[in-house]
Design a protein around this motif. Structure first.
Motif, PDB file in Angstrom:
ATOM      1  N   LEU A 250       0.828  -1.208   0.000  1.00  0.00           N
ATOM      2  CA  LEU A 250       0.000   0.000   0.000  1.00  0.00           C
ATOM      3  C   LEU A 250       0.863   1.259   0.000  1.00  0.00           C
ATOM      4  CD1 LEU A 250      -2.647  -1.192   2.595  1.00  0.00           C
ATOM      5  CD2 LEU A 250      -2.893  -1.126   0.116  1.00  0.00           C
ATOM      6  N   ALA A 251       0.207   2.359  -0.255  1.00  0.00           N
ATOM      7  CA  ALA A 251       0.935   3.627  -0.364  1.00  0.00           C
ATOM      8  C   ALA A 251       0.533   4.563   0.764  1.00  0.00           C
ATOM      9  CB  ALA A 251       0.598   4.274  -1.695  1.00  0.00           C
ATOM     10  N   GLU A 269       5.196   6.947 -11.517  1.00  0.00           N
ATOM     11  CA  GLU A 269       4.229   6.227 -12.361  1.00  0.00           C
ATOM     12  C   GLU A 269       2.924   6.992 -12.381  1.00  0.00           C
ATOM     13  OE1 GLU A 269       3.668   2.398 -10.566  1.00  0.00           O
ATOM     14  OE2 GLU A 269       5.784   1.922 -10.693  1.00  0.00           O
ATOM     15  N   TRP A 270       2.129   6.760 -13.369  1.00  0.00           N
ATOM     16  CA  TRP A 270       0.782   7.318 -13.341  1.00  0.00           C
ATOM     17  C   TRP A 270      -0.005   6.617 -12.255  1.00  0.00           C
ATOM     18  CZ3 TRP A 270      -0.781   7.355 -19.252  1.00  0.00           C
ATOM     19  CH2 TRP A 270      -0.046   8.355 -19.889  1.00  0.00           C
ATOM     20  N   LYS A 271      -0.906   7.379 -11.645  1.00  0.00           N
ATOM     21  CA  LYS A 271      -1.806   6.757 -10.667  1.00  0.00           C
ATOM     22  C   LYS A 271      -3.164   6.583 -11.347  1.00  0.00           C
ATOM     23  CE  LYS A 271      -3.261   7.044  -5.860  1.00  0.00           C
ATOM     24  NZ  LYS A 271      -4.694   6.865  -5.906  1.00  0.00           N
ATOM     25  N   TYR A 272      -3.531   5.328 -11.533  1.00  0.00           N
ATOM     26  CA  TYR A 272      -4.766   5.012 -12.248  1.00  0.00           C
ATOM     27  C   TYR A 272      -5.934   5.037 -11.280  1.00  0.00           C
ATOM     28  CZ  TYR A 272      -1.177   3.465 -15.402  1.00  0.00           C
ATOM     29  OH  TYR A 272      -0.066   3.435 -16.181  1.00  0.00           O
ATOM     30  N   ARG A 276      -7.799  -1.982  -7.478  1.00  0.00           N
ATOM     31  CA  ARG A 276      -6.583  -2.787  -7.445  1.00  0.00           C
ATOM     32  C   ARG A 276      -6.903  -4.231  -7.819  1.00  0.00           C
ATOM     33  NH1 ARG A 276      -2.090  -1.638  -4.022  1.00  0.00           N
ATOM     34  NH2 ARG A 276      -0.353  -2.954  -4.650  1.00  0.00           N
ATOM     35  N   GLU A 331      -4.060  -2.407 -11.700  1.00  0.00           N
ATOM     36  CA  GLU A 331      -5.327  -1.703 -11.476  1.00  0.00           C
ATOM     37  C   GLU A 331      -6.247  -2.041 -12.653  1.00  0.00           C
ATOM     38  OE1 GLU A 331      -5.343   0.176  -8.698  1.00  0.00           O
ATOM     39  OE2 GLU A 331      -6.764   1.816  -8.968  1.00  0.00           O
ATOM     40  N   PHE A 371       1.466  -2.594 -12.883  1.00  0.00           N
ATOM     41  CA  PHE A 371       2.642  -1.798 -12.522  1.00  0.00           C
ATOM     42  C   PHE A 371       3.682  -2.602 -11.750  1.00  0.00           C
ATOM     43  CE2 PHE A 371      -1.092  -0.429  -9.939  1.00  0.00           C
ATOM     44  CZ  PHE A 371      -0.782  -1.049  -8.753  1.00  0.00           C
ATOM     45  N   GLU A 436      -5.456   9.845 -12.239  1.00  0.00           N
ATOM     46  CA  GLU A 436      -5.632  10.560 -10.982  1.00  0.00           C
ATOM     47  C   GLU A 436      -4.461  11.452 -10.611  1.00  0.00           C
ATOM     48  OE1 GLU A 436      -6.459   7.633  -7.912  1.00  0.00           O
ATOM     49  OE2 GLU A 436      -7.459   9.217  -6.782  1.00  0.00           O
ATOM     50  N   MET A 439       2.156   8.348  -8.750  1.00  0.00           N
ATOM     51  CA  MET A 439       2.697   7.641  -7.591  1.00  0.00           C
ATOM     52  C   MET A 439       4.197   7.863  -7.617  1.00  0.00           C
ATOM     53  SD  MET A 439       0.223   5.797  -6.124  1.00  0.00           S
ATOM     54  CE  MET A 439       1.212   4.683  -5.143  1.00  0.00           C
ATOM     55  N   ARG A 452       2.037  -0.448   4.480  1.00  0.00           N
ATOM     56  CA  ARG A 452       1.842   0.912   4.017  1.00  0.00           C
ATOM     57  C   ARG A 452       3.051   1.695   4.512  1.00  0.00           C
ATOM     58  NH1 ARG A 452      -2.697   3.241   2.636  1.00  0.00           N
ATOM     59  NH2 ARG A 452      -4.057   1.823   3.750  1.00  0.00           N
ATOM     60  N   TRP A 456       6.235   3.592  -1.140  1.00  0.00           N
ATOM     61  CA  TRP A 456       5.234   3.948  -2.159  1.00  0.00           C
ATOM     62  C   TRP A 456       4.484   5.162  -1.622  1.00  0.00           C
ATOM     63  CZ3 TRP A 456       1.970  -0.465  -4.757  1.00  0.00           C
ATOM     64  CH2 TRP A 456       2.834  -1.368  -5.388  1.00  0.00           C
ATOM     65  N   LYS A 458       1.601   8.125  -2.560  1.00  0.00           N
ATOM     66  CA  LYS A 458       0.641   8.725  -3.498  1.00  0.00           C
ATOM     67  C   LYS A 458       0.731  10.215  -3.256  1.00  0.00           C
ATOM     68  CE  LYS A 458      -2.804   7.365  -0.144  1.00  0.00           C
ATOM     69  NZ  LYS A 458      -3.934   6.578   0.192  1.00  0.00           N
TER      70      LYS A 458
HETATM   71  N1  LIG Z   1       0.974   3.061 -10.455  1.00  0.00           N
HETATM   72  C1  LIG Z   1       0.368   2.668  -9.332  1.00  0.00           C
HETATM   73  N2  LIG Z   1       1.071   2.071  -8.342  1.00  0.00           N
HETATM   74  C2  LIG Z   1       0.479   1.681  -7.208  1.00  0.00           C
HETATM   75  N3  LIG Z   1      -0.825   1.850  -6.938  1.00  0.00           N
HETATM   76  C3  LIG Z   1      -1.582   2.444  -7.874  1.00  0.00           C
HETATM   77  C4  LIG Z   1      -1.018   2.878  -9.109  1.00  0.00           C
HETATM   78  N4  LIG Z   1      -2.018   3.427  -9.837  1.00  0.00           N
HETATM   79  C5  LIG Z   1      -3.120   3.350  -9.117  1.00  0.00           C
HETATM   80  N5  LIG Z   1      -2.891   2.764  -7.918  1.00  0.00           N
HETATM   81  C6  LIG Z   1      -3.923   2.557  -6.882  1.00  0.00           C
HETATM   82  O1  LIG Z   1      -3.732   3.508  -5.846  1.00  0.00           O
HETATM   83  C7  LIG Z   1      -3.985   2.896  -4.610  1.00  0.00           C
HETATM   84  C8  LIG Z   1      -3.336   3.671  -3.475  1.00  0.00           C
HETATM   85  O2  LIG Z   1      -3.869   4.928  -3.301  1.00  0.00           O
HETATM   86  P1  LIG Z   1      -5.414   5.318  -2.992  1.00  0.00           P
HETATM   87  O3  LIG Z   1      -5.411   6.437  -2.048  1.00  0.00           O
HETATM   88  O4  LIG Z   1      -6.115   5.559  -4.273  1.00  0.00           O
HETATM   89  O5  LIG Z   1      -5.972   4.024  -2.423  1.00  0.00           O
HETATM   90  P2  LIG Z   1      -7.146   3.898  -1.442  1.00  0.00           P
HETATM   91  O6  LIG Z   1      -7.560   2.509  -1.569  1.00  0.00           O
HETATM   92  O7  LIG Z   1      -8.170   4.958  -1.614  1.00  0.00           O
HETATM   93  O8  LIG Z   1      -6.406   4.251  -0.116  1.00  0.00           O
HETATM   94  P3  LIG Z   1      -5.372   3.490   0.672  1.00  0.00           P
HETATM   95  O9  LIG Z   1      -4.669   2.496  -0.180  1.00  0.00           O
HETATM   96  O10 LIG Z   1      -4.476   4.581   1.124  1.00  0.00           O
HETATM   97  O11 LIG Z   1      -6.178   2.888   1.762  1.00  0.00           O
HETATM   98  C9  LIG Z   1      -3.418   1.517  -4.807  1.00  0.00           C
HETATM   99  O12 LIG Z   1      -3.922   0.599  -3.890  1.00  0.00           O
HETATM  100  C10 LIG Z   1      -3.848   1.198  -6.222  1.00  0.00           C
HETATM  101  O13 LIG Z   1      -5.137   0.648  -6.209  1.00  0.00           O
END
Ligand SMILES: Nc1ncnc2c1ncn2[C@@H]1O[C@H](COP(=O)(O)OP(=O)(O)OP(=O)(O)O)[C@@H](O)[C@H]1O
Length: 587
Positions: A250-251, A269-272, A276, A331, A371, A436, A439, A452, A456, A458
C-alpha cells in the motif's frame, strides 16, 4: 485439541493486557495444538480459513441467533437472543448466557439423524467412537467447512442445522468463542504480529523467516506447521503459489519534495483511478477452476477476494498476453469507447459482480494495467528492487523482445528521475490523459505485502489552495500553438500584483481552449510567445509548499502549483494577498 481447551485459553488471553504475556499464551496454545496446529493458529485470530482463501461461512447474524436459540431450548426464540444481545452488546456473552446441551431429542428430529449430540452433524463425528461428547477444534473446523460449502436452496436451513449441532455440544465458554468465531468477532487481542511472534517462540525459529513465509503464503496455519516440522529451512522453502493471493503493498500520502529528499531519484508512475487487482496466471496448467480461461487464471481484489468471474476482460488479457506463469499487480480501469479512462465509480459497477456479468460488460468496459510483477516463470520477485521487478513486468507483457514500452498492452510506464520539472510534466500528462495523478516510489525498494510505508507514496492532495490573479501566459507549441498555457500567477500587495509562480499542470486541452477564450480579450502586450494580461481572471491553484525565491517579484514561489479551476465568482479584489502568503510560509 478439545475445543474447551481452546476456549479456556482464549478466555485467559482475553483477560490479559500485557502483550508479552499474550504472546506467551498463544505460544503455549500452539505448542499444545498437536495435529490441530494449523486450525488453532487460525482460530486464535478469529479465522476459520487461511487469509488467502476467499471461502466465507456466509452466515448472517440471524442464522447464528436461530442456531443459538434452537440449542438453548424449545421456549427460546431468535428474538430472545436478539433481546439479550441488545442488553449485553456482544454475541459471545449472549451465547455464554444460555445453558446448552439438552436438545438431543430436538437435534435428532431436526437433522433427521441419530447421532444424539447434534442430529445434523452425524458425519465425521470424531467423538462418536470413544463415547465422550467433547467437541474438538477439528470437529468445529470440519463442520464450519461443511457449512461454508452449503449452497443452493435449503442451504440456510442446513447452515442453521450444522451450527445448532455445534452449539448444542458447547459449554458456556465454548459457546462464547464459537459464536464469535462464526460471526468473525473473535476480538481477544490477538493480531497478526502476536501470532507471528508466538510461532517464532513456540518452535524456536527467528521472526524474520516466519514473517517472510507469512507474507508469501498468507497462511498462519501452514507457517506454524512448517516452523514446527521443518524449522527455518522449511520456512525458507515456502514460495508464492499461483492462485494464492499476496497482500497488496500500500501507499502513504507524500510529496515530490519529500520523495526527492529521501531518495536519490524517484520512480514515477501514473496513478490510475480504478480498482486494485492481482492477476495470477499459469498457461501451463489447463483447466481453470475459476473464470473462463485456457490456462489457470485468478483475479483477486485488494482484499484478496476472488473477482475472476466479474472481470472476463482480465482473464482474456491473461490468455492473450502471458505465456509463462506470472503474478502481476495492477489496477483495473473503466474505459470509454476511445479507451480513455472513466471515473472510479464506473469500475465499481463491474467489480465483484456475481450476476449478469455479460450485460454489465456491455455497459462498462474495463481494462487492466499492471505496474508490478511478483512472480515470473518460476521466480519469486518480492525481494527484488522495484526497477528489476518492473523490467520483468515489461518482458512478461511484451509481445516481442524489442517492443517499445509505450506499445506494450497493459503495461504501466515508469520513469526514474531526480528532476522536479520532469515529475511535474509526468503529472501533467497523467492528469491530461484522465488519470488521478502520480505515484512516487523508491526505485530500490522490495515488495512488502500488506505494508503501508514510505516506499510507495501517493501524491498528497493539496493541503491548501490559493486564489491567484492570472497576470501572464505563454502561447503553446505544436498542437497547442493556438492555446494559452503556462499561466503566471500573482497575489495582491496593496494596489500592486506580485508574481508567485507559473501553473502549467493539471489542465486538459479542452480546458486550455476554454481558458484561452476567457483570457485572450485581456491580452495587453505580447513578446514572442509571452503574453501580458490585465488582471481580470482568478485561478484556484493547489501547491505542495511555499518557498522563498528570487525568481518571482513576491519573493516567494509555489512548489508544484496545480490548476484546480477558475474562480468565476471572484474578481481580482478577492484574490490572495502577499501578507497571507507570508503567513502561510511562516506556518
Ligand atoms: N501506479 C500505481 N502504483 C500503485 N498503486 C496504484 C497505481 N495506480 C493506481 N494505484 C492505486 O492507488 C492505490 C493507493 O492509493 P489510494 O489512495 O487511491 O488508495 P485507497 O484505496 O483509496 O487508499 P489506501 O490504499 O491509502 O487505503 C493503490 O492501492 C492502487 O489501487
Amino acid at each position: 485439541m478439545e475445543f474447551a481447551t481452546f476456549a479456556n485459553r482464549a478466555a485467559t488471553i482475553e483477560a490479559e493486557s500485557a502483550d508479552l504475556e499474550i504472546v506467551a499464551h498463544v505460544r503455549d496454545l500452539l505448542t499444545e495444538a498437536g495435529d490441530d496446529l494449523p486450525i488453532v493458529a487460525r482460530f486464535v485470530q478469529g479465522r476459520v480459513f487461511p487469509a488467502w482463501d476467499s471461502t466465507t461461512l456466509d452466515i448472517g447474524p440471524n442464522t447464528c441467533y436461530e442456531a443459538i436459540a434452537r440449542a438453548a431450548g424449545t421456549n427460546v426464540g431468535a428474538d430472545d437472543v436478539e433481546e439479550r444481545l441488545a442488553e449485553s452488546g456482544e454475541i459471545g456473552a449472549v451465547a455464554a448466557s444460555y445453558d446448552f446441551g439438552g436438545q438431543q431429542g430436538l437435534g435428532a428430529f431436526v437433522g433427521g439423524g441419530g447421532s444424539g449430540a447434534g442430529g445434523a452433524d452425524d458425519d465425521n463425528d470424531d467423538n462418536g467412537g470413544n463415547g465422550t461428547d467433547d467437541l474438538t477444534v477439528r470437529k468445529v473446523h470440519d463442520t464450519l467447512t461443511d457449512l461454508a460449502a452449503a449452497e443452493g436452496s435449503g442451504s440456510q436451513d442446513r447452515k442453521v442445522d450444522l451450527l445448532f449441532g455445534l452449539f448444542n455440544r458447547c459449554s458456556s465458554d465454548e459457546a462464547r468463542y464459537l459464536a464469535r468465531l462464526v460471526l468473525s468477532e473473535m476480538r481477544i487481542g490477538v493480531g497478526e504480529g502476536t501470532v507471528r511472534d508466538a510461532i517464532a517462540e513456540a518452535f524456536d525459529v527467528p521472526q524474520e523467516p516466519v514473517e517472510r513465509a507469512l507474507q508469501v503464503s498468507n497462511d498462519y496455519g501452514q507457517v506454524a506447521e512448517t516452523a514446527r516440522n521443518d524449522g527455518v529451512s522449511g520456512l525458507d522453502e515456502i514460495e508464492l503459489k499461483i492462485g494464492r493471493p499476496v497482500q497488496a503493498m500500500l501507499a502513504q500520502a507524500g510529496t515530490v519534495t519529500d520523495a526527492l529528499e529521501e531518495w536519490d531519484a524517484a520512480a514515477v508512475e501514473w496513478k490510475y483511478d480504478g480498482a486494485r487487482i492481482q492477476l495470477h496466471h499459469d498457461p501451463t496448467n489447463p483447466g481453470n477452476p475459476d473464470g473462463d480461461s485456457n490456462g489457470e487464471t485468478h483475479v483477486f481484489s485488494r482484499n484478496m477476494e476472488a473477482v475472476t468471474n466479474a472481470l472476463p476482460e482480465v482473464v482474456e488479457f491473461a490468455d492473450q498476453h502471458l505465456d509463462c506463469p506470472a503474478i502481476l499487480d495492477g489496477e483495473v480501469v473503466a474505459i470509454d469507447d476511445d479507451g480513455s479512462p472513466l471515473p472510479f465509480q464506473e469500475v465499481l459497477k463491474r467489480f465483484r459482480r456475481k450476476h449478469d456479468v455479460a450485460k454489465a460488460r456491455e455497459d462498462v468496459t474495463v481494462r487492466p494495467v499492471f505496474f508490478d510483477c511478483l512472480h515470473a516463470d518460476g521466480d519469486d520477485l518480492l525481494e527484488e528492487p522495484l526497477t528489476a521487478r518492473h523490467d520483468q513486468l515489461q518482458s512478461v507483457l511484451a509481445a516481442e523482445p524489442q517492443q517499445e514500452p509505450e506499445e506494450i498492452d497493459g503495461f504501466s510506464l515508469l520513469w526514474v528521475t531526480d528532476d522536479p520539472d520532469e515529475i511535474e510534466a509526468i503529472d501533467a500528462d497523467a492528469l491530461e490523459t484522465g488519470h488521478e495523478g502520480i505515484m512516487l516510489k523508491n526505485p530500490d525498494s522490495t515488495y512488502s505485502p500488506g505494508r503501508r510505508g514510505k516506499n510507495w507514496q501517493k501524491r498528497k492532495p493539496d493541503v491548501e489552495t490559493l486564489d491567484c490573479v492570472v497576470t501572464g501566459a505563454e502561447w503553446g507549441e505544436g498542437r497547442r500553438a493556438t492555446f494559452l498555457g503556462t499561466f503566471e500567477l500573482s497575489v495582491r500587495d496593496g494596489d500592486d500584483l506580485e508574481a508567485v509562480g507559473k501553473v502549467a499542470t493539471g489542465i486538459t486541452d479542452e480546458k486550455l481552449e476554454e481558458l484561452t477564450e476567457l483570457l485572450e480579450p485581456h491580452i495587453v502586450a505580447e513578446d514572442g510567445t509571452a503574453v501580458e494580461l490585465e488582471p481580470a481572471v482568478v485561478f484556484e491553484v493547489g501547491y505542495e509548499e511555499i518557498q522563498t525565491s528570487p525568481t518571482y517579484s513576491s519573493g516567494y514561489a509555489l512548489r508544484f502549483p496545480r490548476f484546480l479551476g477558475v474562480r468565476y465568482d471572484k474578481d481580482t479584489e478577492g484574490a490572495e494577498t502577499l501578507e497571507r502568503l507570508e503567513t502561510l510560509f511562516e506556518s
